[in-house]
Design a protein around this motif. Structure first.
Motif, PDB file in Angstrom:
ATOM      1  N   GLN A 303       0.797  -1.224   0.000  1.00 11.59           N
ATOM      2  CA  GLN A 303       0.000   0.000   0.000  1.00 11.59           C
ATOM      3  C   GLN A 303       0.833   1.280   0.000  1.00 11.59           C
ATOM      4  N   THR A 361      -2.033   7.321   5.792  1.00  5.84           N
ATOM      5  CA  THR A 361      -1.279   7.059   4.557  1.00  5.84           C
ATOM      6  C   THR A 361      -0.048   7.954   4.417  1.00  5.84           C
ATOM      7  N   VAL A 474      -5.711   2.382  -1.050  1.00  2.00           N
ATOM      8  CA  VAL A 474      -4.660   2.605  -0.054  1.00  2.00           C
ATOM      9  C   VAL A 474      -5.270   3.107   1.256  1.00  2.00           C
ATOM     10  N   THR A 478      -5.377   1.063   4.816  1.00  2.00           N
ATOM     11  CA  THR A 478      -4.796   1.705   6.001  1.00  2.00           C
ATOM     12  C   THR A 478      -5.807   1.757   7.138  1.00  2.00           C
TER      13      THR A 478
END
Length: 517
Positions: A303, A361, A474, A478
Protein backbone atom coordinates in the motif's frame (compact mmCIF):
# COMPACT_ATOMS: atom_id res chain seq x y z
CA UNK A 1 14.44 -51.21 34.63
CA UNK A 2 14.18 -49.56 38.03
CA UNK A 3 15.79 -46.16 38.22
CA UNK A 4 15.44 -43.14 40.43
CA UNK A 5 12.85 -40.64 39.26
CA UNK A 6 15.40 -38.03 38.29
CA UNK A 7 19.16 -37.50 38.17
CA UNK A 8 20.39 -34.26 39.74
CA UNK A 9 23.36 -32.74 37.88
CA UNK A 10 25.39 -29.86 39.33
CA UNK A 11 25.23 -26.54 37.45
CA UNK A 12 27.86 -25.89 34.80
CA UNK A 13 30.60 -23.31 35.40
CA UNK A 14 32.96 -21.05 33.47
CA UNK A 15 33.80 -21.91 29.88
CA UNK A 16 31.49 -24.95 29.80
CA UNK A 17 28.53 -22.80 30.85
CA UNK A 18 29.34 -20.15 28.22
CA UNK A 19 29.83 -22.74 25.47
CA UNK A 20 26.69 -24.65 26.46
CA UNK A 21 24.60 -21.47 26.47
CA UNK A 22 25.98 -20.46 23.05
CA UNK A 23 25.38 -23.90 21.49
CA UNK A 24 21.80 -24.22 22.80
CA UNK A 25 20.97 -20.64 21.78
CA UNK A 26 22.35 -21.22 18.27
CA UNK A 27 20.13 -24.30 17.91
CA UNK A 28 17.07 -22.23 18.81
CA UNK A 29 18.18 -19.41 16.50
CA UNK A 30 18.65 -21.83 13.58
CA UNK A 31 15.24 -23.42 14.22
CA UNK A 32 13.24 -20.18 14.57
CA UNK A 33 15.14 -18.62 11.65
CA UNK A 34 14.07 -21.48 9.38
CA UNK A 35 10.39 -20.89 10.15
CA UNK A 36 10.63 -17.35 8.71
CA UNK A 37 13.62 -17.24 6.34
CA UNK A 38 11.74 -18.87 3.44
CA UNK A 39 8.87 -16.35 3.52
CA UNK A 40 10.54 -13.69 1.38
CA UNK A 41 12.26 -16.29 -0.83
CA UNK A 42 9.02 -17.89 -2.10
CA UNK A 43 9.02 -15.92 -5.42
CA UNK A 44 12.61 -17.01 -6.11
CA UNK A 45 11.93 -20.65 -5.13
CA UNK A 46 8.67 -20.95 -7.10
CA UNK A 47 10.19 -19.23 -10.15
CA UNK A 48 13.26 -21.46 -10.13
CA UNK A 49 11.24 -24.68 -9.69
CA UNK A 50 8.58 -23.65 -12.23
CA UNK A 51 5.54 -23.50 -9.95
CA UNK A 52 3.10 -20.76 -8.96
CA UNK A 53 3.76 -18.65 -5.83
CA UNK A 54 0.61 -20.25 -4.30
CA UNK A 55 2.21 -23.70 -4.68
CA UNK A 56 5.46 -22.22 -3.38
CA UNK A 57 3.82 -21.31 -0.07
CA UNK A 58 3.61 -25.04 0.71
CA UNK A 59 7.32 -24.72 1.50
CA UNK A 60 6.24 -22.71 4.57
CA UNK A 61 3.07 -24.69 5.32
CA UNK A 62 4.74 -28.12 5.21
CA UNK A 63 7.36 -27.04 7.76
CA UNK A 64 4.73 -25.46 10.03
CA UNK A 65 2.41 -28.51 10.04
CA UNK A 66 5.20 -31.02 10.77
CA UNK A 67 6.72 -28.73 13.41
CA UNK A 68 3.39 -28.11 15.17
CA UNK A 69 2.74 -31.88 15.40
CA UNK A 70 6.18 -32.85 16.72
CA UNK A 71 6.63 -30.12 19.39
CA UNK A 72 4.13 -31.58 21.92
CA UNK A 73 5.69 -35.06 21.51
CA UNK A 74 8.87 -33.78 23.20
CA UNK A 75 7.92 -35.04 26.68
CA UNK A 76 7.16 -38.58 25.54
CA UNK A 77 10.23 -38.77 23.24
CA UNK A 78 12.46 -37.49 26.08
CA UNK A 79 11.34 -40.36 28.31
CA UNK A 80 12.04 -42.83 25.51
CA UNK A 81 15.53 -41.64 24.50
CA UNK A 82 16.81 -39.10 27.07
CA UNK A 83 16.90 -35.37 26.49
CA UNK A 84 20.56 -35.09 25.41
CA UNK A 85 20.34 -37.93 22.87
CA UNK A 86 17.03 -36.61 21.54
CA UNK A 87 18.40 -33.07 21.21
CA UNK A 88 21.54 -34.29 19.42
CA UNK A 89 19.50 -36.44 17.05
CA UNK A 90 17.16 -33.53 16.29
CA UNK A 91 20.07 -31.21 15.48
CA UNK A 92 21.88 -33.70 13.22
CA UNK A 93 18.67 -34.65 11.37
CA UNK A 94 17.92 -30.93 10.99
CA UNK A 95 21.33 -30.46 9.32
CA UNK A 96 20.67 -33.43 7.00
CA UNK A 97 17.17 -32.23 6.05
CA UNK A 98 18.51 -28.68 5.44
CA UNK A 99 21.00 -30.16 2.96
CA UNK A 100 18.16 -32.12 1.29
CA UNK A 101 16.11 -28.89 1.02
CA UNK A 102 18.96 -27.09 -0.74
CA UNK A 103 19.54 -30.01 -3.13
CA UNK A 104 15.84 -30.42 -4.02
CA UNK A 105 15.43 -30.59 -7.84
CA UNK A 106 11.65 -29.99 -7.78
CA UNK A 107 8.89 -28.67 -5.53
CA UNK A 108 7.71 -32.15 -4.45
CA UNK A 109 11.16 -33.11 -3.13
CA UNK A 110 11.53 -29.75 -1.41
CA UNK A 111 8.15 -30.13 0.36
CA UNK A 112 9.07 -33.65 1.57
CA UNK A 113 12.42 -32.34 2.85
CA UNK A 114 10.67 -29.43 4.61
CA UNK A 115 8.23 -31.88 6.27
CA UNK A 116 11.21 -33.88 7.60
CA UNK A 117 12.93 -30.64 8.67
CA UNK A 118 9.83 -29.40 10.53
CA UNK A 119 9.27 -32.76 12.24
CA UNK A 120 12.83 -33.18 13.53
CA UNK A 121 12.96 -29.50 14.60
CA UNK A 122 10.04 -29.95 17.02
CA UNK A 123 11.95 -31.10 20.15
CA UNK A 124 14.83 -28.62 19.68
CA UNK A 125 13.21 -25.54 21.27
CA UNK A 126 11.71 -27.14 24.42
CA UNK A 127 14.80 -29.31 24.99
CA UNK A 128 17.18 -26.37 24.58
CA UNK A 129 15.10 -24.60 27.25
CA UNK A 130 15.23 -27.61 29.57
CA UNK A 131 18.98 -28.23 29.09
CA UNK A 132 19.80 -24.55 29.58
CA UNK A 133 17.82 -24.38 32.84
CA UNK A 134 19.65 -27.48 34.13
CA UNK A 135 22.99 -25.73 33.41
CA UNK A 136 22.36 -22.82 35.78
CA UNK A 137 21.80 -22.71 39.57
CA UNK A 138 18.15 -22.00 40.57
CA UNK A 139 18.93 -18.39 41.49
CA UNK A 140 20.18 -17.76 37.93
CA UNK A 141 17.30 -19.50 36.13
CA UNK A 142 15.80 -16.15 35.10
CA UNK A 143 19.10 -15.13 33.48
CA UNK A 144 19.18 -18.47 31.63
CA UNK A 145 15.68 -17.80 30.28
CA UNK A 146 16.72 -14.25 29.32
CA UNK A 147 19.67 -15.50 27.26
CA UNK A 148 17.48 -18.19 25.68
CA UNK A 149 14.69 -15.68 24.98
CA UNK A 150 16.99 -13.27 23.12
CA UNK A 151 17.46 -15.79 20.31
CA UNK A 152 13.70 -16.38 19.93
CA UNK A 153 13.18 -12.61 19.74
CA UNK A 154 15.88 -11.84 17.18
CA UNK A 155 15.51 -14.78 14.76
CA UNK A 156 12.04 -13.85 13.34
CA UNK A 157 13.39 -10.37 12.53
CA UNK A 158 16.68 -11.55 11.02
CA UNK A 159 14.97 -14.32 8.98
CA UNK A 160 13.18 -12.22 6.33
CA UNK A 161 16.11 -9.78 6.02
CA UNK A 162 18.67 -12.59 5.64
CA UNK A 163 16.41 -14.64 3.34
CA UNK A 164 15.82 -11.67 1.02
CA UNK A 165 19.52 -10.77 0.95
CA UNK A 166 20.61 -14.36 0.19
CA UNK A 167 17.94 -14.77 -2.53
CA UNK A 168 18.93 -11.46 -4.15
CA UNK A 169 22.70 -11.92 -3.99
CA UNK A 170 23.19 -15.70 -4.18
CA UNK A 171 20.52 -18.37 -4.80
CA UNK A 172 17.68 -19.71 -2.66
CA UNK A 173 19.30 -23.07 -1.68
CA UNK A 174 21.75 -21.11 0.47
CA UNK A 175 18.94 -20.18 2.90
CA UNK A 176 19.06 -23.88 3.84
CA UNK A 177 22.80 -24.54 3.42
CA UNK A 178 23.71 -21.94 6.07
CA UNK A 179 22.21 -24.32 8.68
CA UNK A 180 24.89 -26.95 8.02
CA UNK A 181 27.96 -25.32 9.68
CA UNK A 182 25.82 -23.87 12.49
CA UNK A 183 24.15 -27.23 13.15
CA UNK A 184 27.41 -29.20 13.11
CA UNK A 185 29.04 -26.79 15.58
CA UNK A 186 25.96 -26.97 17.82
CA UNK A 187 25.99 -30.78 17.76
CA UNK A 188 29.70 -30.98 18.59
CA UNK A 189 29.54 -28.41 21.41
CA UNK A 190 26.37 -29.88 22.92
CA UNK A 191 27.66 -33.44 22.93
CA UNK A 192 31.05 -32.51 24.39
CA UNK A 193 29.39 -30.68 27.31
CA UNK A 194 26.12 -32.53 27.95
CA UNK A 195 26.77 -36.20 27.06
CA UNK A 196 27.41 -37.01 30.77
CA UNK A 197 24.26 -35.14 31.86
CA UNK A 198 21.66 -37.44 30.31
CA UNK A 199 18.18 -37.62 31.82
CA UNK A 200 16.61 -40.89 33.01
CA UNK A 201 15.20 -43.07 30.23
CA UNK A 202 11.92 -44.89 30.84
CA UNK A 203 10.51 -47.16 28.16
CA UNK A 204 6.78 -46.48 28.02
CA UNK A 205 4.30 -47.80 25.43
CA UNK A 206 3.51 -45.75 22.34
CA UNK A 207 0.08 -44.12 22.37
CA UNK A 208 -0.55 -44.86 18.68
CA UNK A 209 -4.19 -43.70 18.62
CA UNK A 210 -3.31 -40.46 20.45
CA UNK A 211 -0.48 -39.80 17.98
CA UNK A 212 -2.76 -40.47 14.99
CA UNK A 213 -5.46 -38.14 16.38
CA UNK A 214 -2.84 -35.43 16.99
CA UNK A 215 -1.61 -35.65 13.40
CA UNK A 216 -5.18 -35.56 12.05
CA UNK A 217 -6.54 -32.56 13.96
CA UNK A 218 -3.39 -30.43 13.86
CA UNK A 219 -2.85 -31.17 10.16
CA UNK A 220 -6.49 -30.37 9.32
CA UNK A 221 -6.42 -27.15 11.35
CA UNK A 222 -3.17 -25.92 9.81
CA UNK A 223 -4.39 -26.70 6.28
CA UNK A 224 -7.70 -24.95 6.98
CA UNK A 225 -5.88 -21.83 8.19
CA UNK A 226 -3.38 -21.83 5.33
CA UNK A 227 -5.86 -22.49 2.51
CA UNK A 228 -8.86 -20.59 3.94
CA UNK A 229 -8.04 -17.25 2.36
CA UNK A 230 -7.23 -18.81 -1.01
CA UNK A 231 -10.50 -20.82 -1.07
CA UNK A 232 -12.78 -18.07 0.35
CA UNK A 233 -13.07 -19.71 3.77
CA UNK A 234 -16.44 -21.28 4.64
CA UNK A 235 -17.84 -20.75 1.16
CA UNK A 236 -15.60 -23.69 0.24
CA UNK A 237 -16.65 -27.27 0.93
CA UNK A 238 -12.99 -28.23 1.41
CA UNK A 239 -12.54 -25.67 4.21
CA UNK A 240 -15.80 -26.79 5.90
CA UNK A 241 -14.62 -30.42 5.75
CA UNK A 242 -11.18 -29.56 7.17
CA UNK A 243 -12.82 -27.58 9.99
CA UNK A 244 -15.12 -30.50 10.90
CA UNK A 245 -12.15 -32.91 10.88
CA UNK A 246 -10.10 -30.53 13.07
CA UNK A 247 -12.88 -29.99 15.62
CA UNK A 248 -13.97 -33.65 15.84
CA UNK A 249 -10.32 -34.78 15.91
CA UNK A 250 -9.51 -32.35 18.74
CA UNK A 251 -12.53 -33.48 20.83
CA UNK A 252 -11.65 -37.16 20.41
CA UNK A 253 -7.97 -36.39 21.08
CA UNK A 254 -8.77 -34.67 24.42
CA UNK A 255 -11.13 -37.48 25.50
CA UNK A 256 -8.65 -40.20 24.52
CA UNK A 257 -5.55 -38.56 26.06
CA UNK A 258 -7.31 -37.94 29.40
CA UNK A 259 -8.05 -41.66 29.67
CA UNK A 260 -4.49 -42.89 29.01
CA UNK A 261 -1.83 -43.89 31.55
CA UNK A 262 0.91 -42.88 29.08
CA UNK A 263 -0.57 -40.13 26.87
CA UNK A 264 1.39 -38.83 23.91
CA UNK A 265 0.66 -35.29 25.20
CA UNK A 266 0.29 -34.71 28.95
CA UNK A 267 -2.93 -32.65 29.05
CA UNK A 268 -3.00 -32.97 32.86
CA UNK A 269 -0.54 -30.05 32.89
CA UNK A 270 -3.51 -27.76 32.18
CA UNK A 271 -4.91 -28.63 35.62
CA UNK A 272 -2.17 -26.41 37.05
CA UNK A 273 -3.35 -22.83 37.44
CA UNK A 274 0.01 -21.29 36.55
CA UNK A 275 0.42 -23.46 33.48
CA UNK A 276 -3.12 -22.95 32.12
CA UNK A 277 -3.33 -19.18 32.70
CA UNK A 278 0.29 -18.57 31.68
CA UNK A 279 -0.05 -20.55 28.44
CA UNK A 280 -3.31 -18.74 27.57
CA UNK A 281 -1.73 -15.32 28.16
CA UNK A 282 1.52 -16.00 26.26
CA UNK A 283 -0.21 -17.80 23.36
CA UNK A 284 -2.96 -15.25 22.61
CA UNK A 285 -0.44 -12.41 23.01
CA UNK A 286 1.99 -14.18 20.66
CA UNK A 287 -0.83 -14.64 18.11
CA UNK A 288 -1.51 -10.88 18.19
CA UNK A 289 2.22 -10.08 17.98
CA UNK A 290 2.91 -12.57 15.17
CA UNK A 291 -0.15 -11.43 13.22
CA UNK A 292 1.12 -7.83 13.36
CA UNK A 293 4.53 -9.03 12.09
CA UNK A 294 2.69 -10.26 8.98
CA UNK A 295 0.34 -7.26 8.56
CA UNK A 296 2.89 -4.45 8.97
CA UNK A 297 5.34 -5.44 6.16
CA UNK A 298 2.42 -6.35 3.86
CA UNK A 299 0.78 -2.96 4.43
CA UNK A 300 4.08 -1.10 3.92
CA UNK A 301 4.93 -2.96 0.71
CA UNK A 302 1.53 -3.35 -0.98
CA UNK A 303 0.00 0.00 0.00
CA UNK A 304 2.71 2.53 0.86
CA UNK A 305 5.23 1.51 -1.80
CA UNK A 306 8.04 0.30 0.45
CA UNK A 307 10.49 -2.29 -0.91
CA UNK A 308 11.01 -5.55 0.99
CA UNK A 309 14.36 -4.30 2.28
CA UNK A 310 12.91 -0.92 3.39
CA UNK A 311 10.02 -2.68 5.17
CA UNK A 312 12.53 -4.98 6.86
CA UNK A 313 14.52 -1.98 8.08
CA UNK A 314 11.38 -0.43 9.58
CA UNK A 315 10.65 -3.67 11.47
CA UNK A 316 14.27 -4.42 12.45
CA UNK A 317 14.60 -1.94 15.38
CA UNK A 318 12.29 -4.22 17.38
CA UNK A 319 15.41 -6.23 18.19
CA UNK A 320 17.41 -3.35 19.69
CA UNK A 321 15.73 -3.01 23.09
CA UNK A 322 14.85 -6.72 23.10
CA UNK A 323 18.57 -7.60 23.07
CA UNK A 324 19.71 -4.80 25.40
CA UNK A 325 17.01 -5.31 28.04
CA UNK A 326 16.72 -9.12 28.14
CA UNK A 327 19.79 -9.63 30.40
CA UNK A 328 18.59 -6.76 32.64
CA UNK A 329 15.16 -8.38 33.01
CA UNK A 330 16.87 -11.71 33.70
CA UNK A 331 18.76 -10.16 36.63
CA UNK A 332 15.73 -8.25 37.89
CA UNK A 333 13.19 -11.08 37.75
CA UNK A 334 14.31 -13.07 40.85
CA UNK A 335 13.86 -9.89 42.94
CA UNK A 336 10.34 -8.96 41.79
CA UNK A 337 6.96 -10.60 41.18
CA UNK A 338 7.04 -11.98 37.61
CA UNK A 339 3.41 -10.89 37.17
CA UNK A 340 4.36 -7.21 37.45
CA UNK A 341 7.03 -7.63 34.76
CA UNK A 342 4.56 -9.42 32.44
CA UNK A 343 1.92 -6.74 33.13
CA UNK A 344 4.43 -4.04 32.13
CA UNK A 345 5.06 -5.96 28.88
CA UNK A 346 1.33 -6.15 28.09
CA UNK A 347 0.90 -2.43 28.83
CA UNK A 348 3.85 -1.77 26.50
CA UNK A 349 2.27 -3.85 23.73
CA UNK A 350 -1.05 -2.03 24.22
CA UNK A 351 0.76 1.34 23.87
CA UNK A 352 2.49 0.12 20.69
CA UNK A 353 -0.81 -0.82 19.05
CA UNK A 354 -2.61 2.34 20.21
CA UNK A 355 0.20 4.35 18.54
CA UNK A 356 -0.09 2.25 15.36
CA UNK A 357 -3.87 2.73 15.38
CA UNK A 358 -3.17 6.44 14.70
CA UNK A 359 -1.23 5.73 11.47
CA UNK A 360 -2.43 7.21 8.18
CA UNK A 361 -1.28 7.06 4.56
CA UNK A 362 1.17 9.95 5.16
CA UNK A 363 2.97 8.28 8.09
CA UNK A 364 6.74 8.88 8.03
CA UNK A 365 9.61 6.55 8.94
CA UNK A 366 10.14 8.16 12.38
CA UNK A 367 6.52 7.56 13.45
CA UNK A 368 6.71 4.00 12.08
CA UNK A 369 9.85 3.22 14.07
CA UNK A 370 8.87 4.67 17.49
CA UNK A 371 6.23 1.95 18.23
CA UNK A 372 8.64 -0.68 16.89
CA UNK A 373 11.32 0.38 19.37
CA UNK A 374 8.80 0.30 22.24
CA UNK A 375 7.69 -3.14 21.08
CA UNK A 376 11.27 -4.39 21.51
CA UNK A 377 11.27 -3.24 25.14
CA UNK A 378 7.90 -4.97 25.71
CA UNK A 379 9.19 -8.19 24.13
CA UNK A 380 12.13 -8.32 26.56
CA UNK A 381 9.61 -8.40 29.43
CA UNK A 382 7.22 -10.81 27.71
CA UNK A 383 8.76 -14.26 27.15
CA UNK A 384 10.98 -14.45 30.24
CA UNK A 385 8.49 -13.84 33.10
CA UNK A 386 5.66 -15.77 31.43
CA UNK A 387 7.91 -18.77 30.70
CA UNK A 388 9.10 -18.59 34.31
CA UNK A 389 5.47 -18.60 35.55
CA UNK A 390 4.46 -21.47 33.22
CA UNK A 391 7.35 -23.70 34.34
CA UNK A 392 7.30 -22.70 38.03
CA UNK A 393 6.40 -25.54 40.36
CA UNK A 394 6.81 -28.23 37.68
CA UNK A 395 8.69 -31.37 38.73
CA UNK A 396 12.08 -31.64 36.94
CA UNK A 397 10.96 -34.64 34.83
CA UNK A 398 7.89 -32.66 33.72
CA UNK A 399 9.87 -29.66 32.38
CA UNK A 400 10.39 -31.03 28.81
CA UNK A 401 6.69 -31.97 28.52
CA UNK A 402 5.52 -28.62 29.97
CA UNK A 403 7.90 -26.65 27.74
CA UNK A 404 6.90 -28.70 24.68
CA UNK A 405 3.16 -28.33 25.26
CA UNK A 406 3.36 -24.58 26.01
CA UNK A 407 5.50 -23.99 22.90
CA UNK A 408 3.06 -26.07 20.82
CA UNK A 409 0.06 -23.96 21.90
CA UNK A 410 2.04 -20.73 21.33
CA UNK A 411 3.17 -21.80 17.83
CA UNK A 412 -0.39 -22.81 16.90
CA UNK A 413 -1.73 -19.45 18.13
CA UNK A 414 0.97 -17.67 16.12
CA UNK A 415 -0.22 -19.37 12.92
CA UNK A 416 -3.85 -18.72 13.78
CA UNK A 417 -3.08 -15.07 14.55
CA UNK A 418 -1.43 -14.57 11.17
CA UNK A 419 -4.32 -16.21 9.28
CA UNK A 420 -7.07 -14.44 11.25
CA UNK A 421 -5.42 -11.02 11.01
CA UNK A 422 -4.79 -11.21 7.26
CA UNK A 423 -8.40 -12.33 6.71
CA UNK A 424 -9.71 -9.53 8.94
CA UNK A 425 -7.51 -7.07 7.06
CA UNK A 426 -8.94 -8.17 3.70
CA UNK A 427 -12.54 -8.05 4.95
CA UNK A 428 -12.17 -4.65 6.63
CA UNK A 429 -10.38 -3.28 3.54
CA UNK A 430 -13.31 -4.35 1.35
CA UNK A 431 -15.79 -2.80 3.80
CA UNK A 432 -13.94 0.53 4.00
CA UNK A 433 -13.45 0.59 0.21
CA UNK A 434 -17.20 0.18 -0.38
CA UNK A 435 -17.99 2.90 2.17
CA UNK A 436 -15.46 5.32 0.68
CA UNK A 437 -16.73 4.76 -2.88
CA UNK A 438 -20.27 5.61 -1.75
CA UNK A 439 -19.18 9.25 -1.63
CA UNK A 440 -17.61 9.22 -5.10
CA UNK A 441 -19.19 9.72 -8.53
CA UNK A 442 -20.55 12.84 -10.15
CA UNK A 443 -22.85 13.52 -7.18
CA UNK A 444 -19.70 14.33 -5.18
CA UNK A 445 -18.21 17.79 -5.81
CA UNK A 446 -14.86 16.62 -4.32
CA UNK A 447 -14.73 13.67 -6.75
CA UNK A 448 -15.54 15.90 -9.76
CA UNK A 449 -12.89 18.46 -8.71
CA UNK A 450 -10.22 15.77 -8.34
CA UNK A 451 -11.14 14.24 -11.73
CA UNK A 452 -10.96 17.66 -13.42
CA UNK A 453 -7.54 18.35 -11.89
CA UNK A 454 -6.24 15.04 -13.23
CA UNK A 455 -7.72 15.72 -16.70
CA UNK A 456 -6.08 19.15 -16.81
CA UNK A 457 -2.77 17.49 -15.92
CA UNK A 458 -3.09 15.53 -19.19
CA UNK A 459 -4.24 12.23 -17.67
CA UNK A 460 -6.93 10.32 -19.59
CA UNK A 461 -10.33 9.56 -18.08
CA UNK A 462 -9.73 5.84 -17.44
CA UNK A 463 -6.23 6.44 -16.07
CA UNK A 464 -7.60 9.18 -13.78
CA UNK A 465 -10.29 6.85 -12.43
CA UNK A 466 -7.64 4.16 -11.92
CA UNK A 467 -5.45 6.55 -9.93
CA UNK A 468 -8.40 7.65 -7.80
CA UNK A 469 -9.41 4.04 -7.15
CA UNK A 470 -5.83 3.28 -6.12
CA UNK A 471 -5.93 6.20 -3.66
CA UNK A 472 -9.20 4.88 -2.20
CA UNK A 473 -7.74 1.35 -1.92
CA UNK A 474 -4.66 2.61 -0.05
CA UNK A 475 -6.89 4.61 2.30
CA UNK A 476 -9.22 1.62 2.85
CA UNK A 477 -6.33 -0.77 3.58
CA UNK A 478 -4.80 1.70 6.00
CA UNK A 479 -8.11 2.15 7.83
CA UNK A 480 -8.46 -1.66 7.99
CA UNK A 481 -4.95 -2.02 9.45
CA UNK A 482 -5.65 0.62 12.11
CA UNK A 483 -8.91 -1.20 13.00
CA UNK A 484 -6.86 -4.34 13.71
CA UNK A 485 -4.30 -2.37 15.73
CA UNK A 486 -7.11 -0.91 17.91
CA UNK A 487 -8.48 -4.40 18.51
CA UNK A 488 -5.04 -5.78 19.39
CA UNK A 489 -4.37 -2.94 21.86
CA UNK A 490 -7.58 -3.62 23.82
CA UNK A 491 -6.95 -7.38 23.75
CA UNK A 492 -3.49 -6.90 25.28
CA UNK A 493 -5.06 -4.92 28.12
CA UNK A 494 -7.63 -7.71 28.63
CA UNK A 495 -4.91 -10.40 28.79
CA UNK A 496 -3.46 -8.79 31.94
CA UNK A 497 -6.36 -10.45 33.80
CA UNK A 498 -4.96 -13.92 32.95
CA UNK A 499 -1.47 -12.89 34.10
CA UNK A 500 -2.92 -12.18 37.55
CA UNK A 501 -4.84 -15.47 37.56
CA UNK A 502 -1.47 -17.15 38.16
CA UNK A 503 0.00 -17.56 41.62
CA UNK A 504 3.78 -17.97 41.53
CA UNK A 505 5.04 -20.01 44.50
CA UNK A 506 6.90 -16.98 45.79
CA UNK A 507 8.13 -13.67 44.42
CA UNK A 508 10.63 -14.29 41.66
CA UNK A 509 10.83 -17.98 42.41
CA UNK A 510 13.41 -19.62 40.19
CA UNK A 511 12.31 -22.32 37.85
CA UNK A 512 13.00 -25.82 39.11
CA UNK A 513 14.85 -27.33 36.21
CA UNK A 514 16.18 -30.80 36.43
CA UNK A 515 19.68 -30.80 37.73
CA UNK A 516 19.69 -27.16 38.74
CA UNK A 517 20.30 -27.96 42.40
Amino acid sequence: MSQQAHIHHPPLKGGELAMGTLALSLAVFMNVLDSSIANVSIPAISGNLGVSPQQGTWVITSFAVANAISVPLTGWLTMQFGQVRLFMTSVLLFVLSSWLCGMAPNIETLIVARIIQGAVAGPMIPLSQSLLLSSYPPAKSSMALALWGMTTLVAPIVGPLLGGWISDNYSWPWIFYINIPVGLFTAWATWSIYHKRESVVRKIPVDKIGLALLVIWVGALQLMLDKGKELDWFNSGEIVLLTVIAVVGLVYFIIWENGQDHPVVDLSLFKGRNFASGVLAISVAYGLFFGSLVIMPLWLQTQLGYTATEAGKVMAPVGIFAILLSPVIGKLLPKVDARWVATTAFLGFALVFFLRARFNTEVDTYNLMVPTLIQGAAMSMFFIPLTSIILSGQRPEKIPAASGLSNFVRIMCGGMGASIMTTLWDNRSTLHHSRLTESTGYASSQFVLQADNLHRAGIGEQAAYGMMDRTISVQASTMAATDIFWMAAWMFLGLIFFVWMTKPKRSGAPVDAGGAH
